[in-house]
Design an enzyme around this catalytic site. Structure first.
Site, PDB file in Angstrom:
ATOM      1  N   GLY A  71      48.169  43.025  47.038  1.00  0.00           N
ATOM      2  CA  GLY A  71      49.551  42.858  47.464  1.00  0.00           C
ATOM      3  C   GLY A  71      50.042  41.460  47.158  1.00  0.00           C
ATOM      4  O   GLY A  71      49.347  40.654  46.530  1.00  0.00           O
TER       5      GLY A  71
ATOM      6  N   GLY B 246      52.872  38.212  48.778  1.00  0.00           N
ATOM      7  CA  GLY B 246      53.735  37.706  49.831  1.00  0.00           C
ATOM      8  C   GLY B 246      54.446  36.471  49.354  1.00  0.00           C
ATOM      9  O   GLY B 246      54.362  36.092  48.182  1.00  0.00           O
TER      10      GLY B 246
ATOM     11  N   MET C  15      53.749  33.470  49.945  1.00  0.00           N
ATOM     12  CA  MET C  15      52.863  32.372  49.586  1.00  0.00           C
ATOM     13  C   MET C  15      52.134  32.604  48.267  1.00  0.00           C
ATOM     14  O   MET C  15      51.646  31.664  47.654  1.00  0.00           O
ATOM     15  CB  MET C  15      51.827  32.159  50.694  1.00  0.00           C
ATOM     16  CG  MET C  15      52.421  31.911  52.063  1.00  0.00           C
ATOM     17  SD  MET C  15      53.297  30.343  52.153  1.00  0.00           S
ATOM     18  CE  MET C  15      51.923  29.219  52.042  1.00  0.00           C
ATOM     19  N   GLY C  16      51.988  33.856  47.857  1.00  0.00           N
ATOM     20  CA  GLY C  16      51.260  34.139  46.632  1.00  0.00           C
ATOM     21  C   GLY C  16      50.755  35.567  46.608  1.00  0.00           C
ATOM     22  O   GLY C  16      51.214  36.419  47.375  1.00  0.00           O
TER      23      GLY C  16
ATOM     24  N   VAL D  85      47.516  38.476  46.660  1.00  0.00           N
ATOM     25  CA  VAL D  85      46.208  38.722  47.257  1.00  0.00           C
ATOM     26  C   VAL D  85      45.484  39.766  46.419  1.00  0.00           C
ATOM     27  O   VAL D  85      46.050  40.809  46.068  1.00  0.00           O
ATOM     28  CB  VAL D  85      46.332  39.208  48.716  1.00  0.00           C
ATOM     29  CG1 VAL D  85      44.947  39.398  49.328  1.00  0.00           C
ATOM     30  CG2 VAL D  85      47.131  38.212  49.541  1.00  0.00           C
TER      31      VAL D  85
ATOM     32  N   LYS E 256      43.282  35.077  48.004  1.00  0.00           N
ATOM     33  CA  LYS E 256      44.716  34.765  47.921  1.00  0.00           C
ATOM     34  C   LYS E 256      44.908  33.633  46.916  1.00  0.00           C
ATOM     35  O   LYS E 256      44.323  32.554  47.050  1.00  0.00           O
ATOM     36  CB  LYS E 256      45.261  34.363  49.288  1.00  0.00           C
ATOM     37  CG  LYS E 256      46.716  33.937  49.257  1.00  0.00           C
ATOM     38  CD  LYS E 256      47.293  33.796  50.655  1.00  0.00           C
ATOM     39  CE  LYS E 256      47.541  35.141  51.290  1.00  0.00           C
ATOM     40  NZ  LYS E 256      48.309  35.047  52.547  1.00  0.00           N
TER      41      LYS E 256
ATOM     42  N   ASP F  92      51.726  32.529  62.538  1.00  0.00           N
ATOM     43  CA  ASP F  92      52.402  33.656  61.885  1.00  0.00           C
ATOM     44  C   ASP F  92      51.790  34.983  62.339  1.00  0.00           C
ATOM     45  O   ASP F  92      51.476  35.845  61.513  1.00  0.00           O
ATOM     46  CB  ASP F  92      52.326  33.512  60.366  1.00  0.00           C
ATOM     47  CG  ASP F  92      53.365  34.398  59.661  1.00  0.00           C
ATOM     48  OD1 ASP F  92      54.354  34.795  60.314  1.00  0.00           O
ATOM     49  OD2 ASP F  92      53.179  34.694  58.466  1.00  0.00           O
TER      50      ASP F  92
END
Length: 752
Positions: A16, A18, A20-21, A23, A38, A129
């Site tokens: 996947g 997100g 931030m980057g 995975v 990640k 988070d």
């Protein structure tokens, strides 16, 4: 990216992406396990990347079954990566799409998150988070909190991370970390947040689980932020007032009005009748009881009681007991921390501790079993009796803990051996404590003490097994083969008395291996693995035998099993790094050696072996300056210890230093290192691997002096079974030495 290698990880598929980057599912080539990898976006500034890496390193201290384990962070080709445990299951967000869980299941999920936060927040780590997307429901139903790799330490955050790393934009010039709808109000208005912000997020998740709707809804990010700052969630219909009050307190906008700790939150839930124990294994830290008599001669009593209780618990299928060696190492290095704090650091649910007083022949023992997340005492006992009844006392104490933890009974409990004489038991406990130090003087003292135990009780199986281990370790710095024969005799006698004695079989395997009886040694190691699959020693000693023969692929597999069973087993990591080096897996080798050296350092052990082997890895990579620095660090470390391997470690460092100097064309430095190594060997001719040290000195000196006769002498000595001591340790082996002699021959007689 699929198929590419990042450090010692091979990317297998994309999981996947997100803000931030991305995975990926990756395979850890060093340890043979799946990981979630990640890869952070490349548009971060170098300052932000450095900050994120520093903060992520904090998470290596987190060890809890409710937290997806953070393995490491690093950078390859200017791309930052974070490696974490890969958890098979579904996120809480996915689970919610099928409907809200029952109230009891909701409290279990929330309690699991709070237990994880007790551990993390006490370590000074704040998640920031927490949301359904970062909560995983594993295939076995347990709850795991993800993405601690983006957490931060509990201190005011610097502007560069808050301004640049986050992708939640508030204005053109400012930003916050977290997800609107779950982040606490102070996170929006300030960078100075602490663990109470995580409790707010748990409250928001709890509201959603109970009601099926978000606590702070909104169609846009700004709408959710406005809702968080200006209104309280609507009451949930059908909820008891007590539960409504707890939820409202968790979601207070003022952090001072909230629960102050996750422990307080858990206690509140339990206080209104909910079961708050998460479905994690019953991990227990059994501490040595405190000697309150003031007489050091009575220290054995507390160690003996702790060992007896821990041994009884370790046999239960639903209990995980922290190894005594790990606790001993931690308590020696952390005198200012309470046992409860140490248990929390280790991710334990339970801590067993207490004290005792001896008054002549009378003994008083006071113990407590404490639930670590709530700090509640669930068992408190005081026993008075005669010191001669200590074995009956140990049985009662163990029985009380098993009942309190509702642990499974053993399907076929082994027949208990007859209790030894009290004096023999005292000597045995003291001997074991000395043995665990693995120092030359402490091993001598252990032999004296266990000898006294056996004088009083000749058929004491535990003492005989320990004697086998002591003789085996004596061999490591004397290379006296009579010690191996004695180790075998002691282990076999222990097995005659107690056929299921795993430790006796461990030391039998070691003694057979060192005597060259390889098939018998492997059979004994396999017996250990079958009888006690969670025991790392059977895999460790079998790996040593395979490495001795140059079977490094098999050695790696066995060592991976050993470190998976005992992550704190520093020397197993070092051996794994050595095996990877011999296979040319240099990234995997450096990582494993670094982990092993770190563990040995934290336990006040010599890091010389790890330093020397890391230097060899650098040398093979052409990183000569790093190799020299590591050699010098190893030599310095060797001087600070009486460890049984000290002399051999020092020789390894000097030999690698000589090879590095030769690779750099510095024959003078190489000659100096070889001269020192030769003098070292003359004074310690019985050290482990000494015969191979002699051959390697001759071969390297032949290159240094361009002297073919020295090379011929090295080959002659290597081939003569009567002249060469063939005891082995790591790079001082027949396989490795033969390869070195061939390499030196090619330098002196290059093939045209």
């Amino acid at each position: 990216m699929v198929g590419q290698k990042v450090s010692h990880y091979r990317i297998e598929r994309r999981l996947g992406a997100g803000a931030m980057g991305e995975v990926f599912l990756a395979h850890d080539l060093a340890l043979g396990r799946p990981v979630a990898l990640k890869l952070l976006q490349q548009d971060f500034t170098s300052q932000a990347r450095d900050r994120l890496t520093r903060e992520a390193q904090l998470c290596t201290r987190l060890q809890h079954p409710g937290i997806a384990t953070f393995f490491e962070t690093g950078a390859v080709d200017d791309r930052v990566f974070i490696a974490m445990e890969y958890v098979r299951g579904e996120t809480l967000r996915t689970a919610l799409r099928s409907g809200i869980p029952s109230r009891e299941r909701t409290i279990r999920i929330v309690s699991s998150l709070l237990e994880a936060l007790v551990h993390a927040n006490s370590a000074g780590v704040v998640h920031r988070d927490i949301k359904p997307e970062n909560v995983m429901i594993a295939e076995d139903g347990t709850v795991k909190l993800l993405d601690f790799g983006l957490a931060f330490s509990h201190r005011p955050a610097g502007g560069e991370l808050a301004d640049e790393v986050t992708r939640t934009q508030l204005t053109a010039s400012g930003s916050v970390i977290g997800t609107p709808g779950y982040i606490a109000p102070e996170t929006i208005s300030s960078t100075d947040v602490d663990g109470r912000a995580d409790l707010f997020a748990v409250g928001a998740v709890m509201h959603e689980l109970l009601s099926g709707v978000a606590a702070f809804p909104g169609d846009t990010m700004m709408a959710r932020i406005a809702t968080t700052l200006t209104r309280k969630p609507d009451p949930i219909s059908g909820l008891t007032q007590n539960l409504q009050d707890i939820l409202a307190r968790a979601l207070e906008r003022d952090p001072g009005e909230r629960f102050q700790t996750a422990t307080e939150f858990l206690r509140a839930l339990r206080g209104i009748g909910f079961e708050t124990s998460a479905s994690y294994p019953a991990k227990v830290a059994v501490f040595d009881l405190e000697n309150r008599s003031g007489d050091p001669a009575d220290d054995w009593i507390g160690a003996g009681i702790a060992d007896s209780v821990a041994s009884d618990l370790a046999g239960r299928p639903n209990a995980v007991v922290v190894p005594r060696a790990v606790l001993s190492r931690m308590t020696r290095g952390a005198t200012d921390e309470s046992p409860l704090a140490l248990a929390n650091q280790l991710g334990c649910r339970w801590a067993y501790l207490g004290g005792y007083q001896r008054m002549g022949s009378r003994l008083r023992v006071v113990v407590e079993l404490i639930e670590v997340p709530t700090e509640q005492i669930v068992l408190s006992e005081k026993h008075d009796g005669e010191i001669e009844t200590i074995f009956e006392l140990q049985d009662r104490l163990a029985r009380s803990v098993v009942d309190a933890l509702t642990l499974d009974e053993l399907s076929a409990p082994p027949e208990a051996p007859p209790a030894p004489a009290l004096g023999a038991y005292e000597c045995y406990v003291q001997a074991r404590e000395q043995f665990m130090r693995l120092e030359k003087a402490s091993l001598d003292e252990a032999e004296r003490l266990v000898g006294e135990a056996l004088r009083q009780e000749p058929d004491y199986a535990d003492a005989l097994a320990l004697l086998g281990g002591i003789h085996g370790m004596h061999f490591t710095y004397t290379t006296d083969r009579e010690h191996l024969a004695s180790a075998e005799r002691a282990a076999r006698r222990a097995l005659e008395l107690a056929p299921d004695h795993v430790d006796a079989r461990v030391w039998l395997s070691y003694a057979l291996w060192r005597q060259g009886r390889r098939e018998e040694s492997i059979a004994a190691a396999h017996e250990v693995q079958q009888r006690e699959p969670t025991n790392p020693w059977g895999f460790y000693f079998e790996a040593g035998l395979h490495a001795d023969l140059g079977r490094f692929e098999t050695a790696v597999e066995r060592l991976q099993r050993a470190v998976a069973l005992a992550p704190g087993f520093g020397f197993a990591w070092i051996c794994l790094g050595y095996a990877h080096t011999e296979l040319g897996n240099f990234d995997e080798a450096k990582w494993s050696l670094g982990r092993g050296t770190e563990l040995e350092s934290s336990g006040n052990m010599s890091t010389a072996g790890g330093d020397g082997l890391t230097a060899e890895c650098h040398r093979r990579c052409g990183e000569f300056d790093q190799a020299r620095r590591k050699c010098l660090a190893g030599l310095e470390s060797a001087e600070r210890t009486d460890h049984m391997y000290r002399d051999t470690f020092r020789a390894i460092c000097l030999l690698v230093l000589a090879r590095t100097a030769l690779d750099q064309g510095d024959r003078e430095a190489a000659g100096t290192a070889l001269s020192q190594c030769s003098l070292h060997l003359k004074g310690r001719s019985r050290m482990l691997g000494g015969g191979f040290v002699r051959v390697q000195i001759l071969a390297l000196q032949a290159v240094c002096d361009s002297n073919p006769s020295l090379l011929a002498e090295s080959s002659r000595v290597l081939a003569d079974p009567d002249e060469l001591d063939r005891s082995w340790l790591l790079s001082l082996s027949e396989w490795h030495t033969t390869a070195l002699v061939k390499e030196c021959s090619s330098r002196i007689h290059p093939v045209s």
